[in-house]
Write a protein that holds these residues in place. Structure first.
Motif, PDB file in Angstrom:
ATOM      1  N   THR A 118       0.845  -1.186   0.000  1.00 19.26           N
ATOM      2  CA  THR A 118       0.000   0.000   0.000  1.00 19.26           C
ATOM      3  C   THR A 118       0.887   1.245   0.000  1.00 19.26           C
ATOM      4  N   GLY A 119       0.268   2.402  -0.243  1.00 17.69           N
ATOM      5  CA  GLY A 119       1.011   3.650  -0.170  1.00 17.69           C
ATOM      6  C   GLY A 119       0.793   4.532  -1.383  1.00 17.69           C
ATOM      7  N   ARG A 120       1.181   5.766  -1.253  1.00 19.88           N
ATOM      8  CA  ARG A 120       1.025   6.770  -2.291  1.00 19.88           C
ATOM      9  C   ARG A 120       1.662   6.375  -3.614  1.00 19.88           C
ATOM     10  N   PRO A 121       2.840   5.726  -3.642  1.00 20.88           N
ATOM     11  CA  PRO A 121       3.425   5.355  -4.934  1.00 20.88           C
ATOM     12  C   PRO A 121       2.504   4.502  -5.799  1.00 20.88           C
ATOM     13  N   LEU A 122       1.658   3.683  -5.170  1.00 15.71           N
ATOM     14  CA  LEU A 122       0.727   2.868  -5.955  1.00 15.71           C
ATOM     15  C   LEU A 122      -0.339   3.732  -6.612  1.00 15.71           C
ATOM     16  N   GLU A 123      -0.734   4.816  -5.957  1.00  7.44           N
ATOM     17  CA  GLU A 123      -1.702   5.734  -6.552  1.00  7.44           C
ATOM     18  C   GLU A 123      -1.096   6.415  -7.778  1.00  7.44           C
ATOM     19  N   VAL A 124       0.160   6.839  -7.659  1.00 15.14           N
ATOM     20  CA  VAL A 124       0.839   7.455  -8.799  1.00 15.14           C
ATOM     21  C   VAL A 124       0.952   6.456  -9.947  1.00 15.14           C
ATOM     22  N   LEU A 125       1.300   5.222  -9.625  1.00 11.40           N
ATOM     23  CA  LEU A 125       1.419   4.178 -10.641  1.00 11.40           C
ATOM     24  C   LEU A 125       0.096   3.984 -11.379  1.00 11.40           C
ATOM     25  N   ALA A 126      -1.005   3.998 -10.647  1.00 12.76           N
ATOM     26  CA  ALA A 126      -2.318   3.824 -11.270  1.00 12.76           C
ATOM     27  C   ALA A 126      -2.641   4.970 -12.217  1.00 12.76           C
ATOM     28  N   ARG A 127      -2.263   6.191 -11.859  1.00 18.41           N
ATOM     29  CA  ARG A 127      -2.521   7.339 -12.728  1.00 18.41           C
ATOM     30  C   ARG A 127      -1.681   7.248 -13.999  1.00 18.41           C
ATOM     31  N   LEU A 128      -0.451   6.798 -13.871  1.00 17.92           N
ATOM     32  CA  LEU A 128       0.403   6.606 -15.049  1.00 17.92           C
ATOM     33  C   LEU A 128      -0.192   5.549 -15.972  1.00 17.92           C
ATOM     34  N   LEU A 129      -0.682   4.475 -15.409  1.00 19.89           N
ATOM     35  CA  LEU A 129      -1.223   3.381 -16.203  1.00 19.89           C
ATOM     36  C   LEU A 129      -2.469   3.804 -16.972  1.00 19.89           C
ATOM     37  N   ASP A 130      -3.233   4.722 -16.412  1.00 14.19           N
ATOM     38  CA  ASP A 130      -4.516   5.114 -16.996  1.00 14.19           C
ATOM     39  C   ASP A 130      -4.418   6.381 -17.843  1.00 14.19           C
ATOM     40  N   ALA A 131      -3.222   6.914 -18.018  1.00 19.22           N
ATOM     41  CA  ALA A 131      -3.055   8.211 -18.674  1.00 19.22           C
ATOM     42  C   ALA A 131      -3.523   8.186 -20.124  1.00 19.22           C
ATOM     43  N   ARG A 132      -4.208   9.263 -20.523  1.00 16.83           N
ATOM     44  CA  ARG A 132      -4.737   9.359 -21.878  1.00 16.83           C
ATOM     45  C   ARG A 132      -3.612   9.373 -22.912  1.00 16.83           C
ATOM     46  N   GLN A 133      -2.442   9.948 -22.560  1.00 16.20           N
ATOM     47  CA  GLN A 133      -1.351  10.016 -23.530  1.00 16.20           C
ATOM     48  C   GLN A 133      -0.859   8.621 -23.910  1.00 16.20           C
ATOM     49  N   ALA A 134      -0.786   7.727 -22.921  1.00 16.38           N
ATOM     50  CA  ALA A 134      -0.351   6.361 -23.209  1.00 16.38           C
ATOM     51  C   ALA A 134      -1.374   5.635 -24.074  1.00 16.38           C
ATOM     52  N   ARG A 135      -2.656   5.871 -23.812  1.00 16.19           N
ATOM     53  CA  ARG A 135      -3.708   5.258 -24.624  1.00 16.19           C
ATOM     54  C   ARG A 135      -3.648   5.765 -26.058  1.00 16.19           C
ATOM     55  N   ALA A 136      -3.556   7.094 -26.204  1.00 17.22           N
ATOM     56  CA  ALA A 136      -3.580   7.692 -27.532  1.00 17.22           C
ATOM     57  C   ALA A 136      -2.362   7.293 -28.360  1.00 17.22           C
ATOM     58  N   ALA A 137      -1.184   7.275 -27.737  1.00 15.69           N
ATOM     59  CA  ALA A 137       0.041   6.923 -28.460  1.00 15.69           C
ATOM     60  C   ALA A 137      -0.004   5.483 -28.942  1.00 15.69           C
ATOM     61  N   LEU A 138      -0.526   4.582 -28.125  1.00 13.36           N
ATOM     62  CA  LEU A 138      -0.612   3.181 -28.528  1.00 13.36           C
ATOM     63  C   LEU A 138      -1.623   3.005 -29.655  1.00 13.36           C
ATOM     64  N   ASP A 139      -2.759   3.687 -29.569  1.00 18.38           N
ATOM     65  CA  ASP A 139      -3.771   3.593 -30.622  1.00 18.38           C
ATOM     66  C   ASP A 139      -3.251   4.144 -31.950  1.00 18.38           C
ATOM     67  N   ALA A 140      -2.400   5.157 -31.895  1.00 16.08           N
ATOM     68  CA  ALA A 140      -1.891   5.790 -33.112  1.00 16.08           C
ATOM     69  C   ALA A 140      -0.691   5.072 -33.704  1.00 16.08           C
ATOM     70  N   ALA A 141      -0.079   4.162 -32.952  1.00 18.10           N
ATOM     71  CA  ALA A 141       1.131   3.478 -33.402  1.00 18.10           C
ATOM     72  C   ALA A 141       0.789   2.342 -34.362  1.00 18.10           C
ATOM     73  N   PRO A 142       1.759   1.907 -35.181  1.00 13.15           N
ATOM     74  CA  PRO A 142       1.532   0.741 -36.042  1.00 13.15           C
ATOM     75  C   PRO A 142       1.158  -0.482 -35.218  1.00 13.15           C
ATOM     76  N   ASP A 143       0.448  -1.421 -35.860  1.00  8.91           N
ATOM     77  CA  ASP A 143      -0.007  -2.618 -35.149  1.00  8.91           C
ATOM     78  C   ASP A 143       1.147  -3.432 -34.576  1.00  8.91           C
ATOM     79  N   THR A 144       2.328  -3.310 -35.181  1.00  6.79           N
ATOM     80  CA  THR A 144       3.477  -4.063 -34.702  1.00  6.79           C
ATOM     81  C   THR A 144       3.998  -3.561 -33.361  1.00  6.79           C
ATOM     82  N   VAL A 145       3.587  -2.354 -32.969  1.00  7.14           N
ATOM     83  CA  VAL A 145       3.937  -1.836 -31.636  1.00  7.14           C
ATOM     84  C   VAL A 145       2.939  -2.418 -30.645  1.00  7.14           C
ATOM     85  N   THR A 146       3.420  -3.226 -29.728  1.00  5.94           N
ATOM     86  CA  THR A 146       2.524  -3.959 -28.832  1.00  5.94           C
ATOM     87  C   THR A 146       2.452  -3.369 -27.438  1.00  5.94           C
TER      88      THR A 146
END
Length: 252
Positions: A118-146
Motif C-alpha cells: 500500500t502507499g502513495r506510490p501505488l496511486e501514482v502508478l495507477a494514474r500513469l497506467l490510466d493516462a490518456r497520452q499512453a492510450r492515444a500513443a498506442l492507438d496511433a502506433a503501427p499494429d506491430t507496436v505492442t
C-alpha cells in the motif's frame, strides 16, 4: 504488526481494449500476458517468485524485490515483453490479440505481514497506467507496436536520463500528466519504435474515459522504423518497407 516501509520499484501492465471480449478470450489473453511478463522478468534477471504480484483483472501489478536495478525494468524487460506479444499476435485473432500499456514508478511503500503493498506510490502508478497520452500513443502506433510505456519523472531521472546500455533517451517524450488529483511530468516511450512517440492532440469533447472496443478509430499513423531487440548479441532493424538490417554488437 505494523507494516514496514521499503523503497521498491513498481510496474503495472494493463491490456488495452480488453472490455467486451468475453470470458474465454479474456482468460486466454491474461494467460498469455502473465507468461510473457514472467519470461521477460526472468530475462531481466528478476525472479518472478520473489516479486509481489497483484491481479488487476485485465493486467498485473508487480512490486520488484529489494535491490533490483530499476533500469532493468526498462531494458531488457520492455523489449522482451514486446517481442513476445508480437509473436503471439502473429497467430492470434481479433479477440485474442494483445497490446498493453505499461507504467513504471518507484517509492516508499508499506509492506504488510501477508504481502500486501500500500502507499502513495501505488496511486501514482495507477494514474500513469490510466493516462490518456499512453492510450492515444498506442492507438496511433503501427499494429506491430505492442506496448506503450509511461514512467514517472523520478523513474526517468534515475534510469533513462543516464543513457544506460539499451536505453535511448531520445526515444522518450515528455508529457504533462493530469489524472484525477495527480499532476506531474511523465515520460512516454513505445518499445521497439525507433523515434519518440507522437502523442495526438486529444479532442476535449470526446476524450476517452476507458478502454472500449467501440472507441473512435485512431488517427492516421505516422511512418516509423521498428527495432527488434533480443537477448543475444544482435540488433535487427526493420523499416516499414520490409528492409531488414542486422547489426552484431559485443556482449554487455
Amino acid at each position: 504488526m505494523e507494516p514496514r516501509l521499503e523503497h521498491r520499484a513498481l510496474l503495472a501492465v494493463d491490456i488495452a481494449h480488453s472490455a467486451a471480449r468475453g470470458n474465454v478470450a479474456l482468460h486466454r489473453i491474461r494467460d498469455v500476458l502473465r507468461e510473457s511478463l514472467r519470461e521477460a522478468l526472468e530475462e531481466s534477471g528478476i525472479d518472478w517468485d520473489t516479486c509481489l504480484r497483484d491481479d488487476l483483472g485485465d493486467g498485473f501489478r508487480i512490486t520488484a524485490p529489494p535491490g533490483v536495478r530499476k533500469r532493468r525494468l526498462i531494458h531488457p524487460l520492455l523489449p522482451e515483453l514486446a517481442v513476445r506479444l508480437r509473436a503471439h499476435n502473429r497467430m492470434a485473432g481479433p479477440l485474442t490479440s494483445i497490446r498493453v500499456r505499461v507504467a513504471l514508478h518507484a517509492g516508499d511503500v508499506c509492506l504488510g505481514p501477508d504481502g500486501q503493498v500500500t502507499g502513495r506510490p501505488l496511486e501514482v502508478l495507477a494514474r500513469l497506467l490510466d493516462a490518456r497520452q499512453a492510450r492515444a500513443a498506442l492507438d496511433a502506433a503501427p499494429d506491430t507496436v505492442t506496448a506503450s510505456l509511461l514512467i514517472s519523472q523520478h523513474f526517468y531521472d534515475e534510469t533513462v536520463r543516464h543513457g544506460y546500455p539499451g536505453i535511448e533517451p531520445e526515444t522518450f517524450s515528455k508529457v504533462a500528466l493530469v489524472e484525477k488529483e495527480h499532476a506531474a511530468d511523465a515520460w512516454l516511450h513505445l518499445p521497439g519504435y525507433a523515434s519518440a512517440p507522437r502523442v495526438p492532440e486529444p479532442d476535449a469533447t470526446t476524450a476517452p474515459t476507458g478502454d472500449s472496443p467501440a472507441a473512435p478509430a485512431p488517427p492516421a499513423r505516422a511512418p516509423g522504423k521498428m527495432i527488434n531487440r533480443a537477448s543475444g548479441n544482435g540488433v535487427v532493424y526493420a523499416t516499414q518497407n520490409g528492409t531488414q538490417n542486422i547489426h552484431l554488437t559485443r556482449g554487455q
